[in-house]
Design an enzyme around this catalytic site. Structure first.
Site, PDB file in Angstrom:
ATOM      1  N   ASP A 371     -22.339 -16.531  61.175  1.00  0.00           N
ATOM      2  CA  ASP A 371     -20.937 -16.911  61.078  1.00  0.00           C
ATOM      3  C   ASP A 371     -20.086 -15.650  60.974  1.00  0.00           C
ATOM      4  OD1 ASP A 371     -18.688 -18.808  60.539  1.00  0.00           O
ATOM      5  OD2 ASP A 371     -18.674 -17.699  58.650  1.00  0.00           O
ATOM      6  N   ASP A 389     -11.882 -13.293  70.149  1.00  0.00           N
ATOM      7  CA  ASP A 389     -11.729 -14.039  71.407  1.00  0.00           C
ATOM      8  C   ASP A 389     -12.260 -15.454  71.182  1.00  0.00           C
ATOM      9  OD1 ASP A 389     -11.263 -14.796  73.955  1.00  0.00           O
ATOM     10  OD2 ASP A 389     -12.782 -13.520  74.888  1.00  0.00           O
TER      11      ASP A 389
END
Length: 815
Positions: A371, A389
């Site tokens: 994560d 992004d």
């Protein structure tokens, strides 16, 4: 060996296992149909709880009239066996029954109607089973009180916990949803027919089954599983034929982070996870990349020139669409590329444009499967650039990368002159209140952390943030020179692109909007202020911004615990695709915290009114209302608290798709232990005083969780986060478990009817949980914040406590 022990335990345990696994299966299916929108979590849980509550009331009436609990139990188990997989199939077909465009989001009213319509049949039967098992247990013990309901409550909760663990660690990794549903309901069906007597009398023995029956099951089970595998594939094809009718479903993958679907249209491949678009890319057969590849090229080269010497770069997402391929063209020394799901890399490998995955072999690239929030929080190295992004904050999981907490964590691992780059979809001149609010909120959130923030872009807004003004720039000449100095040769991009992307008048306009919008009360409803005739240069706007009033924090600072950008993104998508239905979300922005006060006052006035009426009729109406109200309030408060904990856990830990079953299992473990611990206390010792004490404890717990929950964001260890939230979930489960047998016993004293009392309290608790789930997840959490969910829970229990105190002299003080 007699059937007494299995009869007492097995049926209730299997009810809990089937209920838990069925609930998680349907929740995950709805999440995929609802594009991963976490607002639907509360709605799905609300529909489940409401129908189970209705089923318990219905079961109480039916079993009282028929007196045949064994027969009804077998009939209901048979119904669940067929209805659960049918419900999964109906959910995947849902979009075919709605008048919506392909790709459009399903609105909140449509979610509510869909969940309640599709989940009704199976939940009614599961709710009725609770009462049927309670009746069977009571008859076995030859008692006339609600102890059977208490034992069933404990055993069902234990089954819930077992089901959550079984699903999280076994079923989700090995078999598909149809196979899981048939497996667990088949075991329940077998248990019911093997354990319960055949003639419907409590003294009868269970029926004997010949050996060939077991042999037939062993032979037919593999064949059935093969058929269910095919059904799963066809059901996915059906779902995507409604979601993206011009696309072909190529393949699906099971992942602990969500079902992955690969769709193809011409030579373009699109990758979806939990129904949400992750990225699109040109396929391996494409000679020249199309629009998707060009977007990645532009994003990478506009981002990388924001730093004069970007040696160390952290890239979050984007590698599979081509961003990483362009970044390594710049003179960087190391790139840490974070991609959460390893399965997504494997799924993309055969379908992406040549060269995109080849860059993973570059020695400068370090691929990390974790994560990204957790990685940034624990990082010890410093970076020159962090490039995010990621898709727009269209879900709470994605919103985590647009919050103040994340920006602060990113700032902590940046060098003093480091740069953060992110972006979000936009419209020309930020037309539309929703997109203007969302993109302005992202700007103000960045500006709350970084001293210099610049924005650029037309249909996609770029954000460049740094504490070093000399690094970030929107001057095309400056950026063009940096690009040329690096001697980069990129297909589809040249230094002239900077002049096109950073057109002066457009830059001045959008910078003025995000810097001036959101600074006056009500601006989130009215949209950006009227623009001036001409806009000053961006540098002058930055200097003038220091003299503007601060932004409205509740509506223009996006945080983990008040995810307002997520809410604006949902409004934006409804503007694009469902313009006739966009008023619902906008209306909810008018909600204010004090609106709960009239409801609290109405409940207390109701108690006073019933007390007067009860005096005339010589019946303890107010006491019955207050006791039922404790079940309602406890259900509402625990569910509101659960929503707050689940959302917070996701924001901090990273994802709940895999862990949701385990989280609910921890709650059910506490529920079972609480109900079991109080079982002996109920025997002649329950009363309104203890019920009132439970309400006080729950209110205090909810308030304390609300006060200290934001501090949990600073916990760096994933294990510590899980232990913390598991403990809080477990504690709320214990209190909920204590409340049910106490309330049921008090209700039994007032009504003298065991099944009716148990059904009333069980139904009230589930109705309250239904209300708490909808209010907390769809209204309170996204608009007023997660902490407000905790305060809603505290207010509900405080109201129940006051109602009990008002009615204490009306017939249950001697219980």
């Amino acid at each position: 060996m007699t059937a007494r022990i299995p009869l007492h335990i097995s049926a209730a345990l299997m009810l809990g296992v089937v209920s838990q696994i069925g609930q998680v299966l349907l929740l995950r299916e709805f999440l995929m149909v609802f594009h991963g929108n976490e607002l639907s979590i509360g709605i799905v849980l609300a529909a489940w709880l409401a129908w189970v509550g209705a089923g318990s009331r219905l079961g109480a009436h039916v079993v009282d009239r028929s007196g045949r609990p064994f027969f009804l139990m077998k009939l209901s188990a048979l119904g669940v066996f067929f209805l659960l997989p049918v419900t999964i199939l109906a959910i995947r077909s849902l979009r075919g029954f709605l008048d919506i465009l392909p790709g459009a989001y399903i609105t909140l009213p449509e979610m509510l109607i869909s969940c309640f319509m599709l989940m009704g049949p199976v939940c009614l039967l599961l709710g009725a089973q609770f009462i049927l098992i309670s009746r069977i247990w009571r008859e076995k013990d030859r008692l006339k009180d609600t102890s059977g309901a208490g034992k069933t409550y404990v055993s069902e909760a234990a089954g819930n916990m077992l089901g959550g663990v079984l699903f999280t660690f076994v079923l989700v990794h090995l078999i598909n949803p149809f196979q899981s549903s048939v497996l667990v309901t088949g075991v329940m069906l077998a248990a019911v027919f093997l354990i319960l007597p055949g003639n419907g009398r409590s003294g009868a023995k269970p029926p004997a089954f010949p050996a060939w029956t077991l042999l037939a099951v062993i032979v037919l089970a593999p064949l059935l599983f093969l058929l269910l595998e095919r059904l799963d594939r066809q059901a996915h094809e059906l779902k995507w034929s409604y979601t993206a009718p011009r696309h072909e479903l190529v393949e699906t993958f099971r992942s602990k982070h969500g079902n992955i679907a690969v769709l193809k249209r011409h030579d373009q491949y699109s990758f979806f996870q939990s129904g949400h678009l992750i990225f699109s890319t040109a396929g391996p057969e494409t000679l020249v990349p199309g629009l998707e590849g060009q977007e990645a090229v532009v994003f990478a080269h506009l981002a990388m020139v924001q730093h004069q010497e970007p040696a160390r770069v952290l890239l979050i997402g984007g590698g599979l669409r081509g961003t990483l391929k362009e970044i390594i063209r710049h003179p960087v020394k190391k790139i840490d590329y974070i991609e959460l799901d390893e399965q997504l890399i494997r799924a993309a490998e055969p379908y992406v444009f040549p060269g995109i995955l080849d860059v993973l072999q570059d020695p400068r690239v370090n691929l990390i499967h974790t994560d990204a929030r957790l990685f940034v929080k624990q990082a010890r190295e410093k970076y020159d650039m962090i490039i995010v992004d990621a898709p727009d904050p269209a879900t709470a999981a994605l919103n985590r990368f647009y919050t103040r907490e994340f920006f602060q964590e990113a700032k902590n691992v940046l060098n003093p002159d480091g740069v953060l780059v992110t972006g979000a979809a936009s419209t020309p001149d930020l037309r539309g209140t929703a997109v203007a609010n969302r993109n302005t909120a992202v700007y103000h959130t960045l500006a709350d952390v970084f001293s210099t923030v610049l924005v650029a872009g037309d249909r996609f807004m770029f954000y460049f943030a740094s504490n070093s003004p000399r690094q970030v720039s929107v001057d095309p000449l400056v950026l063009q020179q940096r690009y040329q100095d690096r001697r980069i040769n990129a297909q589809g991009f040249s230094p002239l692109h900077y002049r096109v992307l950073l057109e002066e008048s457009q830059l001045r306009r959008i910078n003025w909007i995000v810097r001036n919008h959101g600074r006056s009360p009500g601006s989130h409803l009215e949209g950006p202020p009227s623009p001036p005739i001409s806009f000053r240069p961006v540098q002058e706007q930055m200097e003038a911004e220091q003299h503007l009033p601060p932004p409205e924090r509740n509506f223009f600072i996006n945080s983990d615990f008040q995810p307002i950008a997520y809410y604006y993104t949902l409004m934006y998508w409804e503007d694009l695709t469902r313009s006739k239905n966009r008023d619902v979300l906008k209306t909810l922005l008018h909600v204010r915290p004090w609106w709960i006060l009239p409801f609290m006052g109405a409940a207390l006035l109701g108690v006073l009114g019933l007390r007067i009426a009860g005096t005339v009729l010589k019946r303890p109406l107010d006491a019955s209302f207050a006791v039922t109200g404790t079940a309602l309030s406890t259900g509402m408060s625990t569910m509101a608290l659960q929503v707050a904990l689940i959302f917070s856990f996701q924001n901090i830990y990273g994802f709940i798709y895999e862990m949701v079953g385990l989280i609910i299992a921890m709650f059910m473990l506490g529920l079972a232990l609480g109900a079991f611990a109080v079982h002996r206390l109920v025997q002649g010792k329950s009363g309104p005083g203890r019920l009132a004490l439970v309400q006080v404890v729950m209110a205090v717990l909810a308030a304390l969780v609300g006060l200290f929950l934001p501090l949990a964001a600073g916990v760096q260890s994933a294990a510590a986060v899980f232990i913390l939230f598991s403990s809080l979930t477990f504690a709320s489960g214990i209190i909920n478990g204590i409340n049910f047998p106490l309330a049921a016993a008090c209700s039994m004293v007032l009504s003298r009817r065991a099944e009716q009392s148990a059904g009333r309290i069980y139904s009230a608790e589930l109705t309250g949980a239904c209300m708490g789930a909808v209010l907390a997840s769809a209204v309170v959490a996204p608009v007023m914040g997660i902490v407000a969910c905790c305060m809603l829970a505290a207010a509900a229990n405080a109201t129940a406590f006051a109602a009990l105190m008002l009615s204490r002299r009306s017939g249950i003080h001697g219980v």
